[in-house]
Design a protein around this motif. Structure first.
Motif, PDB file in Angstrom:
ATOM      1  N   MET A 127      -6.994 -21.485   1.057  1.00  0.00           N
ATOM      2  CA  MET A 127      -6.383 -22.798   0.831  1.00  0.00           C
ATOM      3  C   MET A 127      -5.969 -22.939  -0.625  1.00  0.00           C
ATOM      4  SD  MET A 127      -5.647 -25.736   2.316  1.00  0.00           S
ATOM      5  CE  MET A 127      -5.285 -27.432   1.807  1.00  0.00           C
ATOM      6  N   ILE A 128      -6.809 -22.434  -1.532  1.00  0.00           N
ATOM      7  CA  ILE A 128      -6.510 -22.526  -2.956  1.00  0.00           C
ATOM      8  C   ILE A 128      -5.357 -21.600  -3.340  1.00  0.00           C
ATOM      9  CG2 ILE A 128      -7.451 -22.093  -5.258  1.00  0.00           C
ATOM     10  CD1 ILE A 128     -10.195 -22.885  -4.140  1.00  0.00           C
ATOM     11  N   LYS A 129      -5.315 -20.407  -2.726  1.00  0.00           N
ATOM     12  CA  LYS A 129      -4.305 -19.410  -3.084  1.00  0.00           C
ATOM     13  C   LYS A 129      -2.908 -19.778  -2.607  1.00  0.00           C
ATOM     14  CE  LYS A 129      -7.535 -15.501  -3.088  1.00  0.00           C
ATOM     15  NZ  LYS A 129      -7.931 -14.235  -2.407  1.00  0.00           N
ATOM     16  N   THR A 130      -2.811 -20.575  -1.543  1.00  0.00           N
ATOM     17  CA  THR A 130      -1.489 -20.931  -0.988  1.00  0.00           C
ATOM     18  C   THR A 130      -1.383 -22.449  -0.891  1.00  0.00           C
ATOM     19  OG1 THR A 130      -2.434 -20.684   1.236  1.00  0.00           O
ATOM     20  CG2 THR A 130      -1.273 -18.796   0.330  1.00  0.00           C
ATOM     21  N   PRO A 131      -1.065 -23.097  -1.998  1.00  0.00           N
ATOM     22  CA  PRO A 131      -1.069 -24.566  -2.016  1.00  0.00           C
ATOM     23  C   PRO A 131       0.029 -25.220  -1.195  1.00  0.00           C
ATOM     24  CG  PRO A 131      -0.203 -23.686  -4.073  1.00  0.00           C
ATOM     25  CD  PRO A 131      -0.737 -22.523  -3.310  1.00  0.00           C
ATOM     26  N   ASP A 132       1.042 -24.460  -0.788  1.00  0.00           N
ATOM     27  CA  ASP A 132       2.158 -25.082  -0.080  1.00  0.00           C
ATOM     28  C   ASP A 132       2.306 -24.615   1.371  1.00  0.00           C
ATOM     29  OD1 ASP A 132       2.985 -26.508  -2.382  1.00  0.00           O
ATOM     30  OD2 ASP A 132       4.010 -24.709  -3.126  1.00  0.00           O
ATOM     31  N   TYR A 133       1.550 -23.625   1.763  1.00  0.00           N
ATOM     32  CA  TYR A 133       1.750 -23.025   3.085  1.00  0.00           C
ATOM     33  C   TYR A 133       1.017 -23.845   4.145  1.00  0.00           C
ATOM     34  CZ  TYR A 133       2.274 -19.249   6.523  1.00  0.00           C
ATOM     35  OH  TYR A 133       2.602 -18.505   7.620  1.00  0.00           O
ATOM     36  N   TRP A 134       1.725 -24.213   5.199  1.00  0.00           N
ATOM     37  CA  TRP A 134       1.190 -25.097   6.226  1.00  0.00           C
ATOM     38  C   TRP A 134      -0.005 -24.495   6.966  1.00  0.00           C
ATOM     39  CZ3 TRP A 134       0.820 -23.728  11.361  1.00  0.00           C
ATOM     40  CH2 TRP A 134       1.497 -22.559  11.750  1.00  0.00           C
ATOM     41  N   LEU A 135      -0.046 -23.179   7.093  1.00  0.00           N
ATOM     42  CA  LEU A 135      -1.067 -22.555   7.924  1.00  0.00           C
ATOM     43  C   LEU A 135      -2.452 -22.624   7.280  1.00  0.00           C
ATOM     44  CD1 LEU A 135      -1.453 -21.152  10.611  1.00  0.00           C
ATOM     45  CD2 LEU A 135      -0.889 -18.973   9.517  1.00  0.00           C
ATOM     46  N   ALA A 136      -2.493 -22.757   5.927  1.00  0.00           N
ATOM     47  CA  ALA A 136      -3.794 -22.807   5.252  1.00  0.00           C
ATOM     48  C   ALA A 136      -4.590 -24.056   5.660  1.00  0.00           C
ATOM     49  CB  ALA A 136      -3.608 -22.733   3.743  1.00  0.00           C
ATOM     50  N   PRO A 137      -4.064 -25.287   5.496  1.00  0.00           N
ATOM     51  CA  PRO A 137      -4.833 -26.461   5.952  1.00  0.00           C
ATOM     52  C   PRO A 137      -5.025 -26.483   7.470  1.00  0.00           C
ATOM     53  CG  PRO A 137      -2.625 -27.108   5.273  1.00  0.00           C
ATOM     54  CD  PRO A 137      -2.818 -25.694   4.830  1.00  0.00           C
ATOM     55  N   ALA A 138      -4.093 -25.901   8.217  1.00  0.00           N
ATOM     56  CA  ALA A 138      -4.293 -25.824   9.667  1.00  0.00           C
ATOM     57  C   ALA A 138      -5.512 -24.974   9.977  1.00  0.00           C
ATOM     58  CB  ALA A 138      -3.051 -25.244  10.336  1.00  0.00           C
ATOM     59  N   LEU A 139      -5.695 -23.925   9.177  1.00  0.00           N
ATOM     60  CA  LEU A 139      -6.850 -23.057   9.354  1.00  0.00           C
ATOM     61  C   LEU A 139      -8.141 -23.792   8.970  1.00  0.00           C
ATOM     62  CD1 LEU A 139      -7.446 -20.204  10.262  1.00  0.00           C
ATOM     63  CD2 LEU A 139      -7.156 -19.429   7.920  1.00  0.00           C
ATOM     64  N   GLU A 159      -3.083 -33.004   6.086  1.00  0.00           N
ATOM     65  CA  GLU A 159      -2.428 -32.186   5.070  1.00  0.00           C
ATOM     66  C   GLU A 159      -1.505 -31.139   5.705  1.00  0.00           C
ATOM     67  OE1 GLU A 159      -1.188 -30.590   1.464  1.00  0.00           O
ATOM     68  OE2 GLU A 159      -2.081 -32.526   1.987  1.00  0.00           O
ATOM     69  N   ALA A 160      -1.997 -30.546   6.784  1.00  0.00           N
ATOM     70  CA  ALA A 160      -1.167 -29.552   7.474  1.00  0.00           C
ATOM     71  C   ALA A 160       0.096 -30.193   8.032  1.00  0.00           C
ATOM     72  CB  ALA A 160      -1.971 -28.897   8.595  1.00  0.00           C
ATOM     73  N   ILE A 161      -0.060 -31.384   8.612  1.00  0.00           N
ATOM     74  CA  ILE A 161       1.103 -32.088   9.158  1.00  0.00           C
ATOM     75  C   ILE A 161       2.049 -32.485   8.038  1.00  0.00           C
ATOM     76  CG2 ILE A 161       1.808 -34.238  10.281  1.00  0.00           C
ATOM     77  CD1 ILE A 161      -0.625 -33.999  12.091  1.00  0.00           C
ATOM     78  N   ARG A 162       1.490 -32.862   6.879  1.00  0.00           N
ATOM     79  CA  ARG A 162       2.343 -33.226   5.745  1.00  0.00           C
ATOM     80  C   ARG A 162       3.192 -32.039   5.302  1.00  0.00           C
ATOM     81  NH1 ARG A 162       2.820 -32.685   0.536  1.00  0.00           N
ATOM     82  NH2 ARG A 162       1.001 -31.317   0.400  1.00  0.00           N
TER      83      ARG A 162
END
Length: 574
Positions: A127-139, A159-162
């Motif tokens: 989550m920290i390494k990819t601040p803009d990628y949708w899949l990180a908060p989805a994970l 956050e993922a939906i955002r």
């Protein structure tokens, strides 16, 4: 001798000496000119040899330049491809890591061998390494959900939906179906479909078709999807341009050139002046057999129903999370172009042409009808399996049939033309070979008339015959004068002239008849052979053409419902 004569003789001798001297000089000059001409000729010969060598070197140089250019293009493409792949890794390497982690988490949860703490730490780092990628908060949402942390799950989900409402919705639609939450899956699908614009669908929508085509969704969700698809089709059909675009692509697909062997029709090939039209028509009729093989391979493909729904959804989730995202698409497209340059041996123009034909598949968004066509034509490049290709063809069935009917009507309207034959000097036109008797009669009349014309031109020589008759008449005068020896001599000359002319004309006419008989016999044999081949050709054409109805019935017998069942058996359509 007088003094004047003496001086005159001396002058003449002087002139003679001068002329001899001039002649000698002229001979020397001629000799020198001859030597010069010889040298010039040698120079010309050497110049020709030099020109040939220069031309040869020029050709070799041109070949070298072309080869070097192609090699340079290959090297540049390989270098660019390496740089592009490195850029993809540098910019989106963490995306790949997250994608692998999603599948790893699902497998770990299934096995129960990984603790919630390990999952949480792993996901938090990504989550920290990819601040803009949708899949990180989805994970993060997924792991919080697994450990029943509702507060964190809702926060991460927002956050993922955002970041990407669309992909997050699709992701959880697949996840909830995978773990058997049918009601939640249906709600996510309703939300997902609200995102969709049938005129501008994202590439990921093909993943949903993949899910439907493999029967991974429960009946209610599947029915929702199929009813929505039907509405989209009706909506898009209101603007005829969308549908016409697909018809054009299918028509071009039907028009693809097919192989046709001419070995069975050697005489028509040699003596039919419009043989190219016959080939074109047979190739068009040959579509039906090729189409039968093509659609059989699609509709009768085997789907492995031994897989559990969970494994099927793992495949679909893998397809979703491993498919490149929109921001990666441009780089992926450039990688593909450079790969084509390498595949085409450095021919950049050919590679660009091939790449242009694929561009629609790389479009970030497209209308639903075009998406179906992409999946139907090239499932591999579209990122779907044969199951989705089957569904795409089944949904597209109405306009495929309509285009197929148009294709058939167009080439049938032309039909098989009359065979325009040119055999030696004989020309004729044959429609279907049913008039063989009339054709042979016409052929016989032609050669008889040809014989008459040529015989009429082989007349006795009027001048020769006239001379012979005149000599005979003169011999009669000699006979009246009782000059018997002279009469016999002159009469024999006149008779010989007349006899020679008659004999020569007779031989000429006999040669004409002999040649006419030979040409007529040969021409008749060829004519009979052409008629037989024409009958065979039309029979073969009819057989190929009749296959169209079989293909049409096959297409009419399929529907999208046949290929979107939760579990369907492979059934032969033909």
């Amino acid at each position: 001798m007088s003094q004047e004569d003496y001086f005159l003789n001396n002058k003449l001798r002087g002139i003679d000496n001068d002329l001899d001297h001039v002649n000698k000089n002229l001979k020397n000059l001629n000799s020198q000119l001859g030597s010069i001409n010889s040298e010039i000729g040698s120079i010309h010969s050497k110049q020709d040899i030099l020109d040939d060598r220069v031309d040869s070197l020029s050709d070799e140089l041109q070949d070298y330049i072309e080869t070097d250019t192609l090699n340079n293009e290959i090297q540049l493409a390989e270098a660019r491809q390496g740089n592009l792949k490195q850029e993809l890794h540098n910019r989106y390497g963490y995306y790949e890591e997250i994608r692998r982690t999603v599948l790893g988490i699902l497998q770990a949860v299934d096995s129960g061998l990984v603790t919630h703490e390990i999952l949480q730490n792993t996901v938090g780092s990504l989550m920290i390494k990819t601040p803009d990628y949708w899949l990180a908060p989805a994970l993060v949402t997924l792991t919080a959900w697994l450990r029943d942390d509702r507060e964190e799950a809702e926060k991460a989900l927002k956050e993922a939906i955002r970041r990407d409402d669309y992909k997050t919705t699709l992701f959880f639609m697949l996840i909830t179906r995978r773990i058997g939450r049918n009601n939640a899956c249906h709600q996510w699908m309703e939300r997902y479909l609200l995102h969709q614009d049938p005129y501008n669908l994202d590439r990921e929508f093909i993943t949903v078709l993949e899910a439907v085509s493999t029967g991974a969704f429960p009946p209610a969700s599947r029915q929702l999807m199929m009813s929505t698809v039907e509405q989209w089709i009706e909506q898009l059909k209101q603007n005829g341009q969308y549908l016409n675009d697909q018809k054009t692509q299918w028509f071009n697909f039907f028009e693809n050139d097919r192989f046709f062997s001419e070995e069975d029709y050697p005489l028509l090939k040699d003596y039919c002046t419009n043989w190219a039209d016959f080939i074109a028509q047979m190739k068009k009729a040959g579509l039906h057999q090729a189409l039968e093989t093509h659609f059989k391979a699609i509709f009768n493909s085997t789907i492995d129903h031994t897989k559990t729904s969970q494994n099927q959804l793992d495949d679909l989730l893998s397809l979703l999370v491993t498919n490149f995202d929109g921001e990666e698409l441009e780089l992926k497209e450039q990688v593909r172009l450079n790969q084509l340059i390498i595949d085409k041996k450095g021919n950049k123009a050919l590679a660009t042409s091939s790449h242009t034909s694929e561009r629609k598949i790389f479009d970030k968004t497209t209308n639903f009808l075009q998406m179906l066509t992409n999946a139907a034509f090239n499932p591999e490049m579209s990122g779907v399996s044969n199951a989705t290709q089957t569904l795409a063809v089944a949904i597209s069935r109405p306009w495929i049939i309509e285009t197929y009917d148009s294709y058939n009507a167009e080439y049938r309207m032309k039909g098989i033309p009359a065979a325009e034959l040119e055999i030696n000097s004989y020309q004729t036109s044959i429609t279907d070979g049913s008039d063989e008797t009339e054709q042979l009669k016409k052929h016989e009349e032609y050669w008889n008339e040809d014989l008459k014309k040529k015989i009429s031109k082989a007349n006795y020589s009027c001048f020769g015959m006239g001379a012979g008759i005149a000599i005979l008449a003169f011999s009669m005068i000699l006979l009246n004068d009782k000059a018997y020896y002279a009469f016999a001599f002159v009469a024999s000359i006149g008779s010989f002239i007349i006899y020679s002319i008659i004999s020569e004309t007779t031989r000429e006419r006999a040669a004409i008849r002999k040649k006419n008989d030979a040409e007529k016999t040969s021409s008749q044999t060829i004519l009979r052979g052409c008629i037989a081949e024409l009958v065979d050709f039309r029979t073969a054409y009819t057989k190929e053409d009749e296959k169209a109805e079989k293909i049409r019935n096959m297409l009419q017998s399929v529907s999208a419902a046949d290929f979107s069942a939760n579990s369907r058996d492979t059934r032969p359509l033909l």
